[in-house]
Scaffold this motif. Structure first.
Motif, short mmCIF file in Angstrom:
data_model
loop_
_atom_site.label_atom_id
_atom_site.label_comp_id
_atom_site.label_asym_id
_atom_site.label_seq_id
_atom_site.Cartn_x
_atom_site.Cartn_y
_atom_site.Cartn_z
N TYR A 144 0.86 -1.18 0.00
CA TYR A 144 0.00 0.00 0.00
C TYR A 144 0.89 1.22 0.00
N ASP A 145 0.51 2.27 -0.76
CA ASP A 145 1.41 3.40 -0.93
C ASP A 145 0.77 4.75 -0.64
N ASN A 146 -0.32 4.76 0.12
CA ASN A 146 -1.03 6.02 0.33
C ASN A 146 -1.38 6.25 1.80
N ALA A 147 -0.49 5.83 2.70
CA ALA A 147 -0.72 6.00 4.13
C ALA A 147 -0.37 7.44 4.52
N GLN A 278 4.73 -10.70 -1.03
CA GLN A 278 5.34 -9.88 -2.09
C GLN A 278 4.31 -9.53 -3.15
N ASN A 279 3.37 -10.42 -3.40
CA ASN A 279 2.34 -10.22 -4.43
C ASN A 279 1.19 -9.33 -3.98
N LEU A 280 1.06 -9.12 -2.68
CA LEU A 280 -0.12 -8.44 -2.16
C LEU A 280 -0.15 -6.96 -2.58
N VAL A 281 -1.30 -6.53 -3.06
CA VAL A 281 -1.55 -5.13 -3.39
C VAL A 281 -2.98 -4.81 -2.96
N LEU A 282 -3.13 -3.76 -2.16
CA LEU A 282 -4.46 -3.28 -1.78
C LEU A 282 -4.53 -1.78 -2.08
N ALA A 288 -10.36 0.00 2.17
CA ALA A 288 -11.44 0.65 2.93
C ALA A 288 -12.67 -0.23 3.00
N SER A 289 -13.01 -0.91 1.92
CA SER A 289 -14.20 -1.77 1.94
C SER A 289 -13.99 -2.97 2.84
N LEU A 290 -12.77 -3.54 2.85
CA LEU A 290 -12.48 -4.66 3.73
C LEU A 290 -12.55 -4.23 5.19
N GLU A 291 -11.92 -3.10 5.52
CA GLU A 291 -11.93 -2.62 6.90
C GLU A 291 -13.34 -2.23 7.34
N ASN A 292 -14.11 -1.64 6.45
CA ASN A 292 -15.49 -1.27 6.78
C ASN A 292 -16.29 -2.50 7.15
N LEU A 293 -16.15 -3.55 6.37
CA LEU A 293 -16.86 -4.79 6.65
C LEU A 293 -16.42 -5.39 7.98
N MET A 294 -15.13 -5.31 8.27
CA MET A 294 -14.60 -5.91 9.49
C MET A 294 -14.93 -5.11 10.75
N PHE A 295 -14.87 -3.77 10.67
CA PHE A 295 -14.82 -2.96 11.89
C PHE A 295 -16.01 -2.05 12.16
N SER A 296 -16.74 -1.63 11.15
CA SER A 296 -17.83 -0.69 11.43
C SER A 296 -18.98 -1.41 12.13
N ASP A 297 -19.70 -0.64 12.96
CA ASP A 297 -20.81 -1.22 13.70
C ASP A 297 -21.96 -1.63 12.80
N ASP A 298 -22.04 -1.05 11.61
CA ASP A 298 -23.07 -1.46 10.66
C ASP A 298 -22.78 -2.82 10.05
N LYS A 325 -1.43 -15.46 -8.59
CA LYS A 325 -0.74 -15.39 -9.88
C LYS A 325 0.18 -14.17 -10.00
N GLY A 326 0.18 -13.33 -8.98
CA GLY A 326 1.03 -12.15 -9.00
C GLY A 326 0.54 -11.06 -9.91
N LYS A 327 -0.78 -10.99 -10.10
CA LYS A 327 -1.34 -10.03 -11.05
C LYS A 327 -2.08 -8.86 -10.41
N LEU A 328 -2.07 -8.77 -9.08
CA LEU A 328 -2.77 -7.67 -8.43
C LEU A 328 -2.15 -6.32 -8.81
N ALA A 329 -0.86 -6.31 -9.00
CA ALA A 329 -0.18 -5.06 -9.36
C ALA A 329 -0.58 -4.58 -10.75
N GLU A 330 -1.12 -5.47 -11.58
CA GLU A 330 -1.49 -5.12 -12.93
C GLU A 330 -2.93 -4.60 -13.02
N SER A 331 -3.71 -4.85 -11.99
CA SER A 331 -5.14 -4.51 -12.06
C SER A 331 -5.39 -3.08 -11.63
#
Length: 331
Positions: A144-147, A278-282, A288-298, A325-331
């Protein structure tokens, strides 16, 4: 909409300095980094998420027992750890997780008590840990590159830049809602953003993360303009219709990268896990959608990470295949 993790984060944000023996850093970018040093000779800001990606099909681990450490109160620690935990358990791994503050976490990593951590912020927030432990750890790339620290408003409001709040204060009830007094975000806002953009006429309400989020929900639900101090990554960007104000003067600071690391033995023993990291890209939307699902009270309110991640993966059916497949960086 206030997550239990954000409530705990509010307590952690009161730690005023990054200290090896203290309570660890906050993922609001909330540390007083006046004493932060460079993290060795490497330019940690020069990292592209997913750099070094490759297909994991030909990579295997003989040892399928693996452990991860998460930083207490840091939502993205839990999000990324439980995401890879889900994938590894589907692959037949036994995954142990534990929660620690940053100092003990890095100590455990270098002693072999835990294998991987996914939440190292560089080049500033965790620089001192890299200086102390870096020669005993292996870098598995940034995901992740936008912290960064931000001032955010409801997406349909008139202000476009932080400086607009000077002349548009009436549109926002002449108020900027903040978080804890001891947070680095609060210090940066008080000592940089407000003087740089001449926002002294605004009432800067310093309170708590839960109070700020409650106000954000109240205002956006009522279709009223609101300005708050915020940071990325945060689930509020998925839960509420908000956007960042542009910061042409750079008063809130530059964005950091988030890296995964392991101890040296763990990297050698778990090449498959290492490559997955190494392959992970978020990007912002996915995280935000993953964290919202995990943490928000809704949604799950921080109570069932496994179920929340499983639901998110159902909603993003191609993610794991692209990841392996190491393709997250391409999407």
């Amino acid at each position: 909409m206030i997550s239990t993790r954000s409530t705990r984060l509010g307590a952690i944000l009161t730690c005023a300095a990054l200290a090896l023996s203290a309570c660890g850093a906050s993922n609001s970018g909330g540390e007083d980094n006046d004493n932060a040093q460079g993290s060795g000779d490497k330019d940690w800001s020069n990292c592209t998420p997913g750099e070094g990606s490759k297909d994991t099909a030909e990579v295997t681990d003989d040892d399928k027992d693996v452990s991860f450490v998460m930083f207490n109160g840091w939502d993205e620690s839990y999000a990324t750890t439980y995401l890879i935990k889900n994938v590894l358990e589907e692959d037949g791994y036994t995954v142990e997780t534990q929660e620690l503050d940053a100092g003990p976490a890095y100590t455990g990593l270098t002693k072999g008590d835990v294998d991987f951590v996914t939440d190292t912020w560089l080049p500033l927030t965790h620089a001192s840990y890299l200086e102390q432990f870096g020669d005993k750890m292996v870098d598995h790339g940034c995901w992740y590159d936008n912290a960064k620290l931000t001032i955010a408003v409801n997406e349909d409001s008139p202000a476009k830049t932080i400086g607009d709040l000077k002349d548009m204060g009436d549109e926002y009830n002449n108020t900027l809602y903040g978080i804890e007094a001891g947070a680095g975000l609060t210090k940066t806002t008080k000592e940089a953003a407000i003087p740089d953009y001449e926002l002294d006429e605004l009432d800067y309400k310093i309170s708590s993360t839960p109070a700020m989020l409650a106000q954000l929900q109240k205002s956006t639900d009522a279709d009223e303009n609101v300005a708050v101090t915020l940071w990325r990554p945060h689930w509020a960007y998925d839960a509420f219709p908000v956007r960042d104000l542009e910061d042409p003067k750079g008063a809130m600071g530059e964005a950091e990268r988030i890296f995964s690391f392991s101890g040296k033995d763990a990297a050698e023993e778990h090449p498959y896990v290492s490559q997955l990291l190494q392959n992970l890209v978020l990007d912002d939307d996915h995280l935000a959608s993953l964290e919202n699902l995990m943490f928000s009270d809704d949604n799950y309110g921080g109570d069932n990470h496994e179920k929340a991640v499983a639901e998110w993966l159902e909603d993003n059916p191609d993610f794991v295949d692209q990841w392996k497949k190491g393709k997250l960086a391409e999407s």
